[in-house]
Enzyme design. Structure first.
Site, mmCIF file in Angstrom:
data_model
loop_
_atom_site.group_PDB
_atom_site.id
_atom_site.type_symbol
_atom_site.label_atom_id
_atom_site.label_comp_id
_atom_site.label_asym_id
_atom_site.label_seq_id
_atom_site.Cartn_x
_atom_site.Cartn_y
_atom_site.Cartn_z
ATOM 1 N N GLY A 72 -11.147 -1.434 17.932
ATOM 2 C CA GLY A 72 -11.246 -0.537 16.778
ATOM 3 C C GLY A 72 -12.376 -0.873 15.818
ATOM 4 O O GLY A 72 -12.542 -0.199 14.799
ATOM 5 N N ASP A 73 -13.164 -1.918 16.095
ATOM 6 C CA ASP A 73 -14.227 -2.299 15.156
ATOM 7 C C ASP A 73 -15.351 -1.253 15.106
ATOM 8 O O ASP A 73 -15.727 -0.681 16.128
ATOM 9 C CB ASP A 73 -14.841 -3.656 15.561
ATOM 10 N N LYS A 110 -6.214 6.166 2.230
ATOM 11 C CA LYS A 110 -7.380 6.337 1.346
ATOM 12 C C LYS A 110 -7.895 7.769 1.438
ATOM 13 O O LYS A 110 -8.262 8.380 0.425
ATOM 14 C CB LYS A 110 -8.491 5.347 1.718
ATOM 15 N N SER A 163 -12.576 3.505 0.048
ATOM 16 C CA SER A 163 -13.153 2.541 1.001
ATOM 17 C C SER A 163 -14.088 3.255 1.961
ATOM 18 O O SER A 163 -13.893 4.431 2.282
ATOM 19 C CB SER A 163 -11.991 1.916 1.774
ATOM 20 N N PHE A 184 -17.772 -0.791 0.174
ATOM 21 C CA PHE A 184 -18.122 -1.256 1.513
ATOM 22 C C PHE A 184 -17.399 -2.605 1.709
ATOM 23 O O PHE A 184 -16.186 -2.629 1.585
ATOM 24 C CB PHE A 184 -19.642 -1.187 1.728
ATOM 25 N N TYR A 237 -3.647 2.665 7.110
ATOM 26 C CA TYR A 237 -4.239 2.231 5.837
ATOM 27 C C TYR A 237 -5.403 3.145 5.451
ATOM 28 O O TYR A 237 -5.456 3.674 4.338
ATOM 29 C CB TYR A 237 -4.720 0.768 5.932
HETATM 30 P P1 NAD Z 1 -5.460 -7.221 -3.511
HETATM 31 O O1 NAD Z 1 -4.307 -7.212 -2.566
HETATM 32 O O2 NAD Z 1 -6.051 -8.526 -3.874
HETATM 33 O O3 NAD Z 1 -5.073 -6.454 -4.848
HETATM 34 C C1 NAD Z 1 -4.141 -5.403 -4.886
HETATM 35 C C2 NAD Z 1 -3.084 -5.750 -5.933
HETATM 36 O O4 NAD Z 1 -2.136 -4.699 -6.007
HETATM 37 C C3 NAD Z 1 -2.315 -7.029 -5.594
HETATM 38 O O5 NAD Z 1 -2.385 -7.889 -6.714
HETATM 39 C C4 NAD Z 1 -0.899 -6.564 -5.326
HETATM 40 O O6 NAD Z 1 0.055 -7.509 -5.740
HETATM 41 C C5 NAD Z 1 -0.838 -5.269 -6.110
HETATM 42 N N1 NAD Z 1 0.093 -4.257 -5.599
HETATM 43 C C6 NAD Z 1 0.211 -3.818 -4.317
HETATM 44 N N2 NAD Z 1 1.162 -2.868 -4.249
HETATM 45 C C7 NAD Z 1 1.633 -2.694 -5.509
HETATM 46 C C8 NAD Z 1 2.612 -1.843 -6.073
HETATM 47 N N3 NAD Z 1 3.325 -0.983 -5.336
HETATM 48 N N4 NAD Z 1 2.859 -1.923 -7.402
HETATM 49 C C9 NAD Z 1 2.150 -2.803 -8.169
HETATM 50 N N5 NAD Z 1 1.212 -3.627 -7.681
HETATM 51 C C10 NAD Z 1 0.961 -3.575 -6.368
HETATM 52 O O7 NAD Z 1 -6.557 -6.249 -2.875
HETATM 53 P P2 NAD Z 1 -8.071 -5.999 -3.321
HETATM 54 O O8 NAD Z 1 -8.945 -6.507 -2.229
HETATM 55 O O9 NAD Z 1 -8.289 -6.426 -4.712
HETATM 56 O O10 NAD Z 1 -8.113 -4.406 -3.209
HETATM 57 C C11 NAD Z 1 -7.951 -3.572 -4.343
HETATM 58 C C12 NAD Z 1 -8.068 -2.129 -3.911
HETATM 59 O O11 NAD Z 1 -9.330 -1.924 -3.276
HETATM 60 C C13 NAD Z 1 -7.022 -1.684 -2.882
HETATM 61 O O12 NAD Z 1 -6.665 -0.359 -3.187
HETATM 62 C C14 NAD Z 1 -7.766 -1.756 -1.576
HETATM 63 O O13 NAD Z 1 -7.242 -0.866 -0.625
HETATM 64 C C15 NAD Z 1 -9.165 -1.329 -2.005
HETATM 65 N N6 NAD Z 1 -10.225 -1.789 -1.110
HETATM 66 C C16 NAD Z 1 -10.328 -3.126 -0.827
HETATM 67 C C17 NAD Z 1 -11.335 -3.562 0.032
HETATM 68 C C18 NAD Z 1 -11.450 -5.014 0.406
HETATM 69 O O14 NAD Z 1 -12.104 -5.310 1.421
HETATM 70 N N7 NAD Z 1 -10.910 -5.943 -0.357
HETATM 71 C C19 NAD Z 1 -12.239 -2.630 0.575
HETATM 72 C C20 NAD Z 1 -12.109 -1.296 0.245
HETATM 73 C C21 NAD Z 1 -11.087 -0.878 -0.603
HETATM 74 C C1 WQD Z 2 -16.478 -7.764 9.337
HETATM 75 C C2 WQD Z 2 -17.189 -8.092 10.641
HETATM 76 C C3 WQD Z 2 -15.730 -8.184 12.552
HETATM 77 C C4 WQD Z 2 -13.429 -11.668 11.333
HETATM 78 C C5 WQD Z 2 -12.278 -4.287 6.762
HETATM 79 C C6 WQD Z 2 -11.168 -3.254 6.747
HETATM 80 C C7 WQD Z 2 -11.655 -1.949 6.201
HETATM 81 C C8 WQD Z 2 -12.282 -2.116 4.827
HETATM 82 C C9 WQD Z 2 -13.371 -3.124 4.910
HETATM 83 C C10 WQD Z 2 -10.670 -1.915 3.048
HETATM 84 C C11 WQD Z 2 -16.687 -7.253 11.826
HETATM 85 C C12 WQD Z 2 -16.342 -9.535 12.291
HETATM 86 C C13 WQD Z 2 -14.345 -10.626 11.370
HETATM 87 C C14 WQD Z 2 -13.561 -12.742 12.262
HETATM 88 C C15 WQD Z 2 -15.518 -11.686 13.169
HETATM 89 N N1 WQD Z 2 -11.329 -2.605 3.872
HETATM 90 N N2 WQD Z 2 -15.365 -10.630 12.273
HETATM 91 N N3 WQD Z 2 -14.613 -12.697 13.129
HETATM 92 O O1 WQD Z 2 -14.122 -4.803 9.864
HETATM 93 O O2 WQD Z 2 -15.583 -4.063 7.974
HETATM 94 O O3 WQD Z 2 -13.164 -3.917 7.756
HETATM 95 O O4 WQD Z 2 -12.883 -4.354 5.473
HETATM 96 O O5 WQD Z 2 -10.684 -0.740 2.826
HETATM 97 O O6 WQD Z 2 -10.587 -1.062 6.146
HETATM 98 O O7 WQD Z 2 -10.720 -3.098 8.075
HETATM 99 O O8 WQD Z 2 -14.326 -6.195 7.739
HETATM 100 O O9 WQD Z 2 -14.296 -8.619 7.301
HETATM 101 O O10 WQD Z 2 -12.661 -7.660 8.978
HETATM 102 O O11 WQD Z 2 -15.070 -7.784 9.558
HETATM 103 O O12 WQD Z 2 -16.434 -11.683 13.990
HETATM 104 O O13 WQD Z 2 -12.755 -13.674 12.299
HETATM 105 O O14 WQD Z 2 -16.892 -9.454 11.001
HETATM 106 O O15 WQD Z 2 -15.635 -7.933 13.926
HETATM 107 O O16 WQD Z 2 -17.788 -6.989 12.639
HETATM 108 P P1 WQD Z 2 -14.335 -4.727 8.407
HETATM 109 P P2 WQD Z 2 -14.009 -7.620 8.362
#
Ligand code: NAD
Ligand code: WQD
Length: 339
Positions: free
Chosen positions: A299-300, A155, A126, A180, A151
């Protein structure tokens, strides 16, 4: 039969879209998920989109015997490891849960990859690993800063573990994709994001507000040092993101990796403010999103967007879809959740 890829977390948001793209490209996909944050009917939906229902196993990756049995039954050509807990706020409230789930899941996979000679691992990282960036756009050479949350720390540790283990275990290759801000849904609207409870993320909150499920969207601060005062992110369509995983697997299987551990930013390279996202949503979908500006969220990050040069050139991947595509598909998906 195509190459066999294990997808952990494959019924989740990004995992399900990646399963679809891999099946489209002829891969055989096997999914493990404990369904802690997703639903089993997603397997049927993947089947409907692709015409091929993936094999599914429900267990927690921390359950070593179940995972070992799966490795014993299958010779995997590659693994894409999505399964993790991902709620930033929950990780601050319960850090040990995050270290336990996210790290032990990865360790069990790595132990079994070594035991069964499985070489290729793609890891969901991430942009959170960069924290508040001092230079924009952010390149992969930007050093990690102190993690903003447990969290985010999982990563950073996950990437460090992969870096070290690929140095010492010569047959292991790993590739991290630093996402992103993934948003949007598959154009079929058969799969998408399923937020639990009140969404913390911007786009699900927008779609739920437009659907009348939330009264007002809170915009967290309009006094940042940005053109319209609201914070900036690099939003990436989940289908583009899914395709980056296909390229990552291809790169590994084709022995194109230059180092045993590689990492790539996956974004569009373009920053959008909170207000720009709301306006794009309203315009493309012709629906109003009531919002009010409130205090900044603690923390944003103020602004972050990716330098995607490395992914464009080395991975031969580039985002194709724009903010309108993201907002259109997010709304189409939300509408399937209302009815
Ligand atoms: P998600 O929660 O939709 O998918 C994760 C899946 O993993 C879920 O289906 C959950 O049931 C499963 N899971 C969790 N813990 C488990 C375990 N111990 N054993 C088996 N299954 C388990 O999340 P997502 O948004 O699809 O994210 C996927 C990956 O991408 C994650 O590693 C997340 O940290 C990373 N990521 C997500 C974002 C985002 O904004 N969505 C951004 C950056 C990184
Ligand atoms: C986006 C923008 C908020 C909600 C998250 C995780 C980070 C990474 C990416 C996984 C920000 C603003 C949001 C609302 C708002 N995920 N906002 N009103 O902050 O980039 O981070 O996703 O790895 O770890 O923290 O994403 O969608 O929460 O926010 O104004 O109700 O929208 O302040 O500027 P963010 P976000």
């Amino acid at each position: 039969m195509g190459k066999k890829i294990l997808i952990t977390g494959g019924t989740g948001y990004i995992g399900s879209h990646t399963a679809v793209e891999l099946i489209h490209q002829g891969y055989e996909v096997i999914i493990v998920d404990d369904l802690s944050n997703s639903e089993q009917h997603t397997i049927e939906s993947i089947g409907k989109i692709t015409g091929k229902k993936p094999e599914f196993h429900q267990f927690d990756l921390r359950d070593f015997p179940s995972l070992a049995a799966l490795f014993n039954e299958n010779k995997f050509d590659g693994i894409i490891h999505f399964a993790a807990k991902k709620a930033v706020g929950e990780s601050v409230a319960n850090p040990m849960l995050y270290y336990d789930v996210n790290l032990n899941s990865m360790l069990n996979l790595l132990k079994l990859m070594e035991l069964y000679n499985v070489s290729n691992l793609v890891f969901s990282s991430s942009c959170t690993v960069y924290g508040q960036p001092s230079q924009l756009p952010v390149t992969e050479d930007t050093p990690f800063s102190l993690a903003e949350s447990p969290y985010g720390h999982t990563k950073q540790i996950g990437e460090d573990i992969l870096h070290q283990t690929t140095r010492t275990n010569r047959q292991l290759q790993a590739l991290s994709l630093r996402y992103f801000n993934p948003v949007g849904a598959h154009p079929s609207a058969l799969i998408g994001e399923l937020p639990v409870g009140v969404p913390a993320n911007l786009v699900p909150f927008i779609t739920q507000t437009a659907a009348g499920l939330r009264a007002t969207l809170k915009v967290y601060g309009n006094d940042y040092d940005t053109p319209d005062g609201t914070a900036i992110r690099d939003y990436i369509h989940v289908v583009d993101l899914a395709k980056a995983h296909v390229r990552a697997i291809e790169r590994m299987l084709n022995h194109e990796q230059k180092k045993s551990y590689e990492y790539f930013n996956i974004g569009t390279g373009k920053g959008s403010s909170v207000l720009e996202v709301i306006q794009a949503f309203e315009k493309i979908n012709q629906i109003k999103v009531p919002y009010e500006v409130v205090d900044r969220r603690a923390g944003d990050i103020v602004k972050i967007y990716a330098d995607t040069t490395r992914a464009n050139h080395e991975l031969n991947w580039k985002a194709q879809l724009n903010l309108d595509d993201m907002m259109k598909s997010a709304w189409k998906w939300q509408k399937t959740l209302i009815t």
